[in-house]
Design a protein around this motif. Structure first.
Motif, PDB file in Angstrom:
ATOM      1  N   PHE A 142       0.812  -1.221   0.000  1.00 28.65           N
ATOM      2  CA  PHE A 142       0.000   0.000   0.000  1.00 28.65           C
ATOM      3  C   PHE A 142       0.845   1.271   0.000  1.00 28.65           C
ATOM      4  CE2 PHE A 142      -4.204  -1.783   1.945  1.00 28.65           C
ATOM      5  CZ  PHE A 142      -4.402  -2.506   0.784  1.00 28.65           C
ATOM      6  N   THR A 143       1.831   1.329   0.876  1.00 28.84           N
ATOM      7  CA  THR A 143       2.632   2.559   0.973  1.00 28.84           C
ATOM      8  C   THR A 143       3.389   2.817  -0.322  1.00 28.84           C
ATOM      9  OG1 THR A 143       2.894   2.196   3.347  1.00 28.84           O
ATOM     10  CG2 THR A 143       4.364   3.786   2.323  1.00 28.84           C
ATOM     11  N   LEU A 144       3.916   1.754  -0.919  1.00 25.25           N
ATOM     12  CA  LEU A 144       4.630   1.923  -2.185  1.00 25.25           C
ATOM     13  C   LEU A 144       3.677   2.370  -3.285  1.00 25.25           C
ATOM     14  CD1 LEU A 144       7.189   1.770  -3.825  1.00 25.25           C
ATOM     15  CD2 LEU A 144       6.829  -0.704  -4.115  1.00 25.25           C
ATOM     16  N   GLN A 145       2.477   1.812  -3.309  1.00 21.88           N
ATOM     17  CA  GLN A 145       1.488   2.253  -4.298  1.00 21.88           C
ATOM     18  C   GLN A 145       1.214   3.749  -4.153  1.00 21.88           C
ATOM     19  OE1 GLN A 145      -1.941  -0.223  -3.576  1.00 21.88           O
ATOM     20  NE2 GLN A 145      -0.903  -2.102  -4.190  1.00 21.88           N
ATOM     21  N   SER A 146       1.051   4.197  -2.920  1.00 19.91           N
ATOM     22  CA  SER A 146       0.720   5.610  -2.702  1.00 19.91           C
ATOM     23  C   SER A 146       1.885   6.525  -3.066  1.00 19.91           C
ATOM     24  CB  SER A 146       0.293   5.843  -1.250  1.00 19.91           C
ATOM     25  OG  SER A 146       1.368   5.651  -0.357  1.00 19.91           O
ATOM     26  N   VAL A 147       3.107   6.133  -2.719  1.00 20.57           N
ATOM     27  CA  VAL A 147       4.274   6.972  -3.021  1.00 20.57           C
ATOM     28  C   VAL A 147       4.484   7.070  -4.529  1.00 20.57           C
ATOM     29  CG1 VAL A 147       6.794   7.097  -2.861  1.00 20.57           C
ATOM     30  CG2 VAL A 147       5.435   6.633  -0.814  1.00 20.57           C
ATOM     31  N   LEU A 148       4.323   5.964  -5.235  1.00 25.76           N
ATOM     32  CA  LEU A 148       4.496   6.001  -6.690  1.00 25.76           C
ATOM     33  C   LEU A 148       3.375   6.801  -7.359  1.00 25.76           C
ATOM     34  CD1 LEU A 148       5.717   2.366  -7.462  1.00 25.76           C
ATOM     35  CD2 LEU A 148       7.075   4.452  -7.222  1.00 25.76           C
ATOM     36  N   ALA A 149       2.173   6.728  -6.803  1.00 23.95           N
ATOM     37  CA  ALA A 149       1.082   7.556  -7.337  1.00 23.95           C
ATOM     38  C   ALA A 149       1.384   9.033  -7.106  1.00 23.95           C
ATOM     39  CB  ALA A 149      -0.240   7.172  -6.676  1.00 23.95           C
ATOM     40  N   GLN A 150       1.929   9.364  -5.940  1.00 29.42           N
ATOM     41  CA  GLN A 150       2.327  10.748  -5.662  1.00 29.42           C
ATOM     42  C   GLN A 150       3.439  11.196  -6.603  1.00 29.42           C
ATOM     43  OE1 GLN A 150       3.417  10.434  -1.549  1.00 29.42           O
ATOM     44  NE2 GLN A 150       1.315  10.059  -0.869  1.00 29.42           N
ATOM     45  N   LEU A 151       4.366  10.281  -6.882  1.00 31.48           N
ATOM     46  CA  LEU A 151       5.462  10.595  -7.802  1.00 31.48           C
ATOM     47  C   LEU A 151       4.924  10.883  -9.201  1.00 31.48           C
ATOM     48  CD1 LEU A 151       8.348  10.783  -8.789  1.00 31.48           C
ATOM     49  CD2 LEU A 151       8.509   8.283  -8.706  1.00 31.48           C
ATOM     50  N   LEU A 152       4.015  10.042  -9.678  1.00 33.32           N
ATOM     51  CA  LEU A 152       3.406  10.288 -10.992  1.00 33.32           C
ATOM     52  C   LEU A 152       2.665  11.619 -11.005  1.00 33.32           C
ATOM     53  CD1 LEU A 152       1.744   7.155 -12.650  1.00 33.32           C
ATOM     54  CD2 LEU A 152       3.776   8.418 -13.351  1.00 33.32           C
ATOM     55  N   CYS A 153       1.973  11.905  -9.916  1.00 38.02           N
ATOM     56  CA  CYS A 153       1.229  13.165  -9.821  1.00 38.02           C
ATOM     57  C   CYS A 153       2.179  14.354  -9.952  1.00 38.02           C
ATOM     58  CB  CYS A 153       0.471  13.216  -8.495  1.00 38.02           C
ATOM     59  SG  CYS A 153      -0.480  14.730  -8.242  1.00 38.02           S
ATOM     60  N   ASN A 154       3.284  14.320  -9.222  1.00 37.33           N
ATOM     61  CA  ASN A 154       4.245  15.425  -9.285  1.00 37.33           C
ATOM     62  C   ASN A 154       4.952  15.495 -10.631  1.00 37.33           C
ATOM     63  OD1 ASN A 154       3.551  16.030  -6.693  1.00 37.33           O
ATOM     64  ND2 ASN A 154       5.502  15.469  -5.763  1.00 37.33           N
ATOM     65  N   LEU A 155       5.095  14.352 -11.282  1.00 33.52           N
ATOM     66  CA  LEU A 155       5.761  14.323 -12.584  1.00 33.52           C
ATOM     67  C   LEU A 155       4.900  14.950 -13.675  1.00 33.52           C
ATOM     68  CD1 LEU A 155       8.089  13.323 -14.423  1.00 33.52           C
ATOM     69  CD2 LEU A 155       6.855  11.149 -14.622  1.00 33.52           C
TER      70      LEU A 155
END
Length: 519
Positions: A142-155
């Motif tokens: 879960f935490t990795l999913q959320s961090v990668l989603a945040q990364l995509l959002c910022n990208l």
């Protein structure tokens, strides 16, 4: 903070590091520290990183993202066993640290977004792999999913309104909407049961389509409709949790409404096997809230015109279903849709009346936004107007939802309403409210009500009804509007034999005073 040391460590052979638990955890620990520092000192990012150098942090990260994506690929399980990656937990920790670092580095900086774009394919593949099969429900991911989603959002989020600031949003929205199974990571992230992952994904969508009519329009593609339906179908769940996801999701649909795309979206959310789908119902709820909170007149022609034929269709289905006398599992959803449509039409009517009261110049003769729509609602043409279908529906509902007045003893046997349908008895109130709005200072609508024998029906609803709080009050207002400046309607009342007088205090039916009795 040893930023140069981090880059030097990452320049080591990525595959060797990814095969060692000790190396993964050691680098993860150091990178986590840098990520935390950057989160608190965002203004130092451009000073720390020289993109023009031969090797920068983004170049150093590339082989790690590719290696991590491959190491979690379930389709390469046999090959991965031969390679001998570090333990799953160690690789998760490293991916988390790298994701946080890059997420914090690129937020709001177009130059850094462009430099990090080289990682998008690998990050997308990693998201795909950690949301595959049982991993989508495994809390370990879960935490990795959320961090990668945040990364995509910022990208992908545009950093400004300047030209070309949104080129990544344009490019990758098209990729995600292409329909490819491996490309559409948005639907997977929306499926996640992790609140933070959902939050980041909604932020990503909101930021990508914000202030862009063309990108909003792209959401009405086949893949985009799946995203929007997924969000709508989770809105009831999110509103109960009160975690901000409902408001974030609603903001996306409010943008769609403000761009007048909601009629097309409503149609695309439909199904030939259902009278009204759950996602259509939720969209109507959001539209109802939007109409109530945003009373300004929309563009011309009104994008809300679709509500009129929708009322006709739902009312027609309801009458047929009630007259059949059969149990209909679809009826509760149809009732809910009718309530929302009536509320929306009433809100539009009240908004137009408010502008009229304020002295605005309303050009009802032209196709001028909601003013023209209200004119259509009042039309005698049964294919456009809502007066006759509303009265016909009200008559059917009055039989289906019998009135209960505790102060009047009735010998008639009343068929009890199922618990599932009880909340929808308020539909009668919503219809009477709509008729009250339309008849206000408009005798032509009052004439229609009389011609369709609606006056006696509405008068009968001025009694107390325990199943319908405030029905009496709306009925009294509607009767007032029907009688005002309308001698023909007043004559209907004069011809009736009064059976009692309603107490102004509690609505109790009192005996008729002698002076009111007909001689």
């Amino acid at each position: 903070m040893d930023f140069e040391g981090i880059i030097s460590a990452l320049l080591g052979k990525s595959e060797t590091i990814l095969q060692s638990d000790e190396a993964c955890l050691d680098i993860a620990k150091n990178v986590e520290g840098v990520a935390r520092y950057l989160a608190q000192h965002l203004e130092e990012r451009e000073d720390l990183i020289a993109l023009e150098s031969n090797v920068n942090i983004f170049d150093a990260l590339s082989p790690f993202w590719a290696g991590l994506a491959n190491s979690f690929d379930p389709s390469q399980a046999a090959k991965n066993d031969i390679i001998g990656w570090a333990s799953e937990d160690s690789r998760i920790q490293l991916a988390l640290a790298l994701g946080k670092l890059e997420r914090n580095l690129i937020a709001g900086l177009k130059e850094f977004q462009d430099a990090a774009e080289q990682h998008e394919v690998a990050i997308r593949a990693l998201i795909f792999n950690i949301t595959t099969f049982i991993r989508i429900e495994d809390s370990k991911f879960f935490t990795l999913q959320s961090v990668l989603a945040q990364l995509l959002c910022n990208l992908l989020s545009p950093t400004s309104s300047q030209s070309n600031a949104d080129h990544l949003a344009d490019k990758y929205l098209e990729v995600y909407l292409s329909g490819g199974r491996n490309e559409d990571v948005i639907i997977r992230l929306l499926d996640s049961k992790d609140v933070k992952t959902n939050n980041a994904t909604l932020h990503l969508l909101h930021n990508v389509v914000r202030d862009s009519g063309s990108r909003l329009k792209r959401l009405l593609s086949e893949s985009g409709i799946r995203w929007l339906a997924k969000i709508l179908n989770r809105m009831d769940e999110w509103v109960e949790l009160q975690n901000g996801l409902f408001e974030l999701g609603a903001s996306i649909f409010n943008s769609i409404i403000e761009s007048s795309l909601h009629p097309e979206l409503f149609e695309l959310l439909g199904s030939t096997s259902e009278v009204i789908t759950p996602s259509q119902t939720i969209l109507l709820k959001i539209l109802d809230s939007h109409l109530t909170s945003t009373p300004s007149s929309p563009p011309s022609p009104s994008p809300h015109l679709f509500l009129i034929p929708l009322l006709h269709n739902l009312a027609r289905y309801t009458k047929i279903s009630i007259n059949s006398g059969q149990d209909d599992p679809r009826l509760p959803k149809v009732f809910e849709g009718l309530i929302l449509v009536c509320e929306g039409l009433s809100a539009i009517g009240l908004s137009v009346q408010s502008r009229r009261d304020a002295g605005e110049n309303l050009r009802e003769g032209l196709n001028n936004g909601d003013e023209y729509m209200v004119k259509n609602m009042k039309s005698k043409d049964e294919s456009q107007g809502v007066v006759k279908p509303s009265i016909d529906l009200l008559r059917s509902l009055d039989t289906f939802f019998p009135r209960i007045n505790p102060r009047i003893q009735s010998t008639a046997t009343i068929t009890p309403i199922s618990e599932e349908l009880k909340p929808f008895s308020n539909l009668k109130r919503n219809i009477v409210q709509l008729l009250g709005v339309l008849t206000f200072e408009d005798t032509s609508v009052g004439d229609q009500v009389r011609e369709h024998e609606g006056i006696q029906l509405i008068l009968s609803m001025t009694e107390i009804d325990e199943n319908n709080p405030y029905l009496r009050e709306h009925a009294l207002l509607c009767v007032r509007n029907l009688m005002l400046n309308n001698p023909s309607n007043q004559a209907i009342i004069q011809q009736m034999n009064p059976v009692g007088v309603l107490s102004p205090e509690n609505g109790e039916l009192l005996p008729v005073p002698e002076k009111m009795k007909k001689k």
